[in-house]
Design an enzyme around this catalytic site. Sequence first.
Site, PDB file in Angstrom:
ATOM      1  N   SER A 166      22.422 -39.360  62.711  1.00 53.34           N
ATOM      2  CA  SER A 166      22.532 -37.948  63.043  1.00 53.34           C
ATOM      3  C   SER A 166      24.009 -37.569  63.198  1.00 53.34           C
ATOM      4  CB  SER A 166      21.723 -37.653  64.317  1.00 53.34           C
ATOM      5  OG  SER A 166      21.546 -36.278  64.505  1.00 53.34           O
TER       6      SER A 166
ATOM      7  N   ASP B 277      16.251 -36.719  60.159  1.00 54.83           N
ATOM      8  CA  ASP B 277      17.198 -37.280  61.135  1.00 54.83           C
ATOM      9  C   ASP B 277      17.012 -38.781  61.325  1.00 54.83           C
ATOM     10  OD1 ASP B 277      18.733 -37.842  63.464  1.00 54.83           O
ATOM     11  OD2 ASP B 277      18.615 -35.732  64.009  1.00 54.83           O
TER      12      ASP B 277
END
Length: 391
Positions: free
Chosen positions: A80, A199
């Site tokens: 991320s 993510d």
Amino acid sequence: MRHWPEANQQLGLGPAAGTMWDWDQRLGPAAGTMWDWDQPWNLSFAGCGFRSMYHVGAVSCILERVPRLVHGAARIGGASSGCLVAAALVVGIPIERLCAAVLRAAQEARGHALGVFHPSFSLLRLLRAELLQQLPADAHLLASGRLCVSLTRLADGQNLLVSQFESREELVQVLMCSCFFPVYCGFLPPSYRGVRYVDGALSNNMPLFEQRNTITVAPFSGESDICPREGAFNLLETHYGNVSIQVNTGNVHRVCTSFLPPRLETLADICHNGHVDALRFLRERGLLGAERPSSALMQTEPVCCDLRYRWLKPRGPESLPAGIQQILCRACRDGRHGDSLASRLTLLPVKVCWCLLSILWLPLQLILLLIRGTSCRQTRSSGRKDPKRCE
């Protein structure tokens, strides 16, 4: 125990598929021991949204005090927002430019009514524009073999660690996939080599964690090498995506502000906290005397006339580098009137919930402490020894 997908085994980044990972087998240098420069080491940055300012502060401390720890790392990984910090270090983007980019994104989000949830605000579009502007033409060559990015496959939720990039555009796609949090960033995930990913923190928020001598950095209090320290009442702990997170009100607030950007002054404080925690890590590992300090440490003149903030106090061991201080000071000064009223109201429910949790959590902590004390006394009276429960 953790399961590792077959894709990661093909990259040589984890145990074979079907095997299980034991947290106790992660061998790293213990606090108080000297760092062994003869052994390869890695860096890993946890995903944390806008709290990546913590990473900026931690990295600024390491680059200022022991730059070899970054430049000599065998691999640098992240998930991320953590992969953006890792990418910046690998391709040579100055940490000051990364700091300014995070502050610009936070300020733009806070400038909209409803903040990050405003229809006209697109975090993914903003990220792509920054990557295209900041990444050098040979970024994929610099990143291949050294940068490790965590992705989560949309179809089955399996984790994939990517460390080879055929082009600059492919590197951009991988970084965008790792930062795409469903719904928060949109509804249609980006793709990498024809497969859609989301993510990377959802499946593995600390890539390279399982390898020996990996320095882990996370803005949540827990067992990471560089992380905030909480008080003595943290009796519960959870592991999410290979990141150790203590269950306390401080971490609840940290998670909330990862998604909803706080005021720029707060982000500056987060950056300073990362710097202080990294400095403590260097002290505990005996690394402060490993190299000569940067010449920036010898500066004594303030970089800004506004000394209201603790990160702008006169130079000292825990002071941020002058370049970072200048960027923070300028952003805080220019952004004082940039917040919209609706954006402030969006954060109000979060603040109310955090205050209520803070009030309700203390009695629960006391109850857990009494339960643990009773259990330890019973263990000692029975003659058994359980160091993991009674320390």
